[in-house]
Design a protein around this motif. Structure first.
Motif, PDB file in Angstrom:
ATOM      1  N   MET A  44      12.876 -58.547  -5.443  1.00 49.28           N
ATOM      2  CA  MET A  44      13.401 -59.907  -5.269  1.00 49.28           C
ATOM      3  C   MET A  44      14.033 -60.076  -3.889  1.00 49.28           C
ATOM      4  N   ALA A  77      20.919 -50.553  -8.106  1.00 46.51           N
ATOM      5  CA  ALA A  77      21.110 -51.237  -9.398  1.00 46.51           C
ATOM      6  C   ALA A  77      19.892 -51.028 -10.290  1.00 46.51           C
ATOM      7  N   GLY A  78      18.701 -51.125  -9.702  1.00 48.80           N
ATOM      8  CA  GLY A  78      17.476 -50.906 -10.474  1.00 48.80           C
ATOM      9  C   GLY A  78      17.382 -49.485 -10.991  1.00 48.80           C
ATOM     10  N   LEU A 113      14.524 -56.421  -9.558  1.00 52.64           N
ATOM     11  CA  LEU A 113      15.581 -56.182  -8.570  1.00 52.64           C
ATOM     12  C   LEU A 113      15.017 -55.552  -7.300  1.00 52.64           C
ATOM     13  N   GLN A 114      14.002 -54.704  -7.448  1.00 51.65           N
ATOM     14  CA  GLN A 114      13.415 -54.005  -6.311  1.00 51.65           C
ATOM     15  C   GLN A 114      12.711 -54.952  -5.362  1.00 51.65           C
ATOM     16  N   LEU A 158      23.325 -57.938 -16.222  1.00 60.13           N
ATOM     17  CA  LEU A 158      21.945 -57.518 -16.459  1.00 60.13           C
ATOM     18  C   LEU A 158      21.833 -56.710 -17.747  1.00 60.13           C
ATOM     19  N   ILE A 188      13.189 -54.937 -15.485  1.00 59.62           N
ATOM     20  CA  ILE A 188      14.342 -55.499 -14.772  1.00 59.62           C
ATOM     21  C   ILE A 188      14.509 -54.819 -13.425  1.00 59.62           C
ATOM     22  N   ALA A 189      14.331 -53.497 -13.394  1.00 60.52           N
ATOM     23  CA  ALA A 189      14.473 -52.737 -12.142  1.00 60.52           C
ATOM     24  C   ALA A 189      13.443 -53.186 -11.102  1.00 60.52           C
ATOM     25  N   GLU A 209      28.316 -55.498 -11.230  1.00 62.31           N
ATOM     26  CA  GLU A 209      26.982 -55.952 -10.829  1.00 62.31           C
ATOM     27  C   GLU A 209      25.970 -55.702 -11.945  1.00 62.31           C
ATOM     28  N   SER A 228      16.258 -49.636  -5.090  1.00 60.02           N
ATOM     29  CA  SER A 228      17.472 -50.394  -5.411  1.00 60.02           C
ATOM     30  C   SER A 228      18.413 -49.567  -6.284  1.00 60.02           C
TER      31      SER A 228
END
Length: 447
Positions: free
Chosen positions: A447, A385-386, A444-445, A201, A440-441, A197, A383
């Motif tokens: 979106m 991922a973030g 993601l947070q 990114l 980017i984080a 994932e 998030s």
């Protein structure tokens, strides 16, 4: 030899404990870890000794006030042995790059078809990006040696700033997405975000900032210089780059496949894959004899010099495990929980935390371990991922601007410059680098 035997026993017992669930094995690993710290302490660098001593003293004080049983102390020493396991096996994959002569071929990019310093700057960043993934810190002396020959006619300060900027930026960018980079693997394990994932990114981030680096290097195009260019056949160079990319893709696939099969952490999976993959790689390219001779010698030498990491990381692991058993962890988590509703401030706080602590001697792995514990209650609202991307980019910003980081201190030594000066030269880009991760984080947070 005593260090090599002791560290091998530590890694072997820990590796066995991944597959054999036995309490005595965990106690054995912890006991070896205690002995390893005690034996390694006198040989460690003073900075590592001092930092480890602080963590051990605080942990001992907390353990005493919380009345934690002494019999559990060995178990508290094992939480960061996985990092030692990775350091233990990394020399094998470094050795494949050397015996396969990938470093020599790629380095020829710095010696041909160069007409001005702007072009040399872009090549330096590109070469650091290409070979840094596998050679890691060994990339730096290799690139410096070639660049210094091409910059002999320049002022020492300009030359040093040019080399440190181009090289460290390219080096940091290759680490951002590498599964062998400890900060990447630790971030995956801390947040629970999948590496697959994160990979697109992280590649987007790395390539975007590599492009920015190439553009900023264009400012050197008007600097007069005498470039010592060579007439080199580039066909074999491009062939080596293609081969390197192919084996990197296979390596990532092997890690992801094994991680799906085994109930172990991402970092432990990386450590298990490196040795068999390195042997297979050397066999495929027909360099197995050279690999065995050079690789084993390199592995023994590197393993016998792990004292700094043994002392620091096992002490920090003990500190973290003791805190987890106490009420103090809640107090440390509170400032982060206070920022839960304002992710941008939380992410900026992490950026400043990594760079600030790096300036006073904290290793980024120590910082990410502490930050990971403090972030645990927030994963969900924040998030994963973030959070992983912020941890990775903030941690790796210290590769360019951490005076006690090995990359900056080694660069300073090679260029005869104060590491703080090298850090200050690269600090604006380092903060922009970590801010890119925050951007980017945030996407993601929300979106």
């Amino acid at each position: 030899m005593i260090y090599f035997i002791l560290y091998t026993a530590l890694v072997a017992s820990y590796g066995l404990s991944l597959f054999v669930e036995a309490e005595w094995l965990h106690y054995l690993t912890g006991g070896i870890a205690i002995v390893a710290v005690a034996v390694s302490f006198p040989k460690a660098n003073r900075l590592y000794q001092g930092t480890a001593a602080v963590f051990l003293c605080i942990a001992a004080g907390v353990a005493w006030t919380e009345k934690l049983p002494v019999s559990d102390y060995p178990l508290y020493m094992t939480s960061m042995v996985m990092l030692i396991m990775v350091f233990y096996v990394l020399p094998f994959i470094n050795s494949v790059i050397v015996v396969g002569r990938y470093d020599q071929k790629v380095n020829k990019l710095l010696k041909t078809n160069i007409t001005h310093l702007g072009q040399l700057y872009r090549r330096a960043a590109g070469v650091s990006f290409l070979i840094g993934t596998f050679l890691n810190i060994s990339t730096l002396p290799l690139v410096v040696s070639v660049l210094r020959r091409n910059l002999q006619g320049q002022a020492a300060r300009l030359s040093a700033r040019f080399i440190s900027s181009a090289m460290l930026r390219g080096y940091a960018l290759c680490l951002v997405w590498s599964p062998m980079e400890l900060l990447v693997a630790i971030s995956v394990d801390i947040t629970g975000a999948g590496y697959l994932e994160l990979l697109p990114l992280l590649l987007f981030f790395a390539l975007s900032f590599l492009l920015i680096t190439m553009i900023t290097g264009h400012k050197y195009r008007h600097t007069e210089t005498t470039i010592h260019a060579e007439d080199v056949n580039m066909g074999p160079v491009y062939k080596k780059i293609a081969g390197l990319s192919f084996f990197l893709l296979l390596f990532i696939s092997a890690i992801i496949g094994l991680h799906d099969l085994l109930p172990i952490s991402f970092l432990e999976t990386v450590a298990l894959v490196i040795i068999p993959f390195s042997f297979g790689w050397a066999l495929v390219i027909g360099r197995i004899r050279s690999f065995l001779i050079y690789g084993i010698r390199n592995w023994k030498a590197r393993t016998g010099s792990l004292q700094n990491y043994i002392v620091l990381f096992l002490s920090v692991g003990f500190f973290i495990r003791v805190l987890e058993e106490s009420a103090w962890m809640e107090y440390l988590q509170y400032p982060f929980m206070y920022l839960e509703g304002v992710p941008i401030l939380l992410f900026l706080a992490l950026q400043v935390m990594f760079l600030g602590l790096a300036m006073i001697g904290f290793h980024p792995i120590v910082t990410i371990t502490l930050a990971g514990e403090m972030l645990q209650p927030l994963l969900g609202p924040i998030s994963p991922a973030g959070a992983a991307i912020v941890l990775i980019t903030s941690g790796l910003s210290t590769v360019m601007a951490g005076p006690f980081n090995i990359s900056v201190s080694l660069t300073g030594m090679l260029l005869h410059q104060n590491p703080y000066r090298v850090s200050l030269w690269n600090l604006p880009f380092a903060f922009m680098f970590s801010t890119g991760g925050t951007a980017i984080a945030l996407v993601l947070q929300y979106m």
